[in-house]
Scaffold this active site. Sequence first.
Site, short mmCIF file in Angstrom:
data_model
loop_
_atom_site.label_atom_id
_atom_site.label_comp_id
_atom_site.label_asym_id
_atom_site.label_seq_id
_atom_site.Cartn_x
_atom_site.Cartn_y
_atom_site.Cartn_z
N LEU A 33 0.81 -1.22 0.00
CA LEU A 33 0.00 0.00 0.00
C LEU A 33 0.85 1.27 0.00
O LEU A 33 1.86 1.35 0.69
CB LEU A 33 -0.92 0.00 1.23
CG LEU A 33 -1.89 -1.18 1.34
CD1 LEU A 33 -2.77 -1.03 2.59
CD2 LEU A 33 -2.77 -1.30 0.09
N GLY A 36 -1.52 6.40 -2.70
CA GLY A 36 -2.63 6.30 -3.66
C GLY A 36 -3.74 5.42 -3.11
O GLY A 36 -4.93 5.79 -3.14
N HIS A 37 -3.36 4.24 -2.57
CA HIS A 37 -4.37 3.35 -1.98
C HIS A 37 -5.01 4.02 -0.76
O HIS A 37 -6.22 3.94 -0.56
CB HIS A 37 -3.71 2.06 -1.47
CG HIS A 37 -3.08 1.23 -2.53
ND1 HIS A 37 -1.72 0.96 -2.56
CD2 HIS A 37 -3.61 0.57 -3.59
CE1 HIS A 37 -1.46 0.17 -3.58
NE2 HIS A 37 -2.57 -0.07 -4.23
N ARG A 187 4.85 -0.72 -7.97
CA ARG A 187 6.03 -1.13 -8.75
C ARG A 187 7.14 -0.07 -8.75
O ARG A 187 8.25 -0.36 -9.18
CB ARG A 187 5.63 -1.47 -10.19
CG ARG A 187 4.84 -2.77 -10.28
CD ARG A 187 4.70 -3.26 -11.71
NE ARG A 187 4.16 -4.61 -11.76
CZ ARG A 187 2.87 -4.93 -11.95
NH1 ARG A 187 1.97 -3.97 -12.10
NH2 ARG A 187 2.49 -6.19 -11.98
#
Length: 279
Positions: A33, A36-37, A187
């Site tokens: 996480l 953004g999450h 990533r």
Amino acid sequence: MKIIEDITEMHSLAMQLRHEGKTIGFVPTMGALHQGHLSLMQHAKKESDVVVASIFVNPTQFCPSEDYKEYPRDMEGDMEKAKGAGVDILFTPAVSAIYPEGYRTYVEVEGLSSVLCGKVRPGHFRGVSTIVLKLLNIVKPHKAFFGQKDYQQIVIIKRMARDLNLDVEIAVLPTVREEDGLAMSSRNQYLNKDERMSAAILYRSLQEARSLFEKGEMSTEKLKDAILSAFMGNSSAKLEYVAIVHPEISEEEKDVQKGTVIAIAARIGDTRLIDNIIL
Ligand code: PAF
């Protein structure tokens, strides 16, 4: 925060919450996480009585040559972060429970799954739509939250929800970015220091195209050229595609207009990153 691994338990609790008249907001994730999450979770918290997030690294959305095994996993850290973002229930099913022996059913959103990223990641969106449908069936949310960074994924999920008459609202929130504009992604962890600096080219190139559009340029070709030449000055970033498409992504736009989407994918070293803007 309650942690649930078992599918039947998650499903029963969701049914009970609905019976009690509670609204359920849902944030599906593959873990690792980042902000953004967390912003999706915080937003879900404002709009729902109960927030469910899932962490499931979905094997069916990785092509055989891709990074399923290496995909970053940090369950302990993720639990802390999810709790801090206001998640009430964290759903963490096992692969063997989601795809038991003999599993055979997949969802394919025709046409939309085989363009843009689908061209280089065959089967990826079939895996995404299948897992998202399964999670929606288990968690039974009123509203599910996704980030704009995965633009093609959102178009496909929205199409699936319409085509299959799913009783859920799909909400899309803006991409959360690092200071230099790089879209947050699990990533990004793969990038070394030099690659991390190079990666800023994705958003910078999109901004150059946007600025041309804002000055009145309507030609798809000219905007594409602007992106291509931004990448030419960066030796470690290889543009995989640039697509200038209608918001539904099915057709390339002849002339750019308000609402047109510019989507790009690039390789920085071994890492494949995507980004997009809506003009
Ligand atoms: O966007 C992601 O993280 C994944 O594709 C999703 C929606 C959680 C499905 O595995």
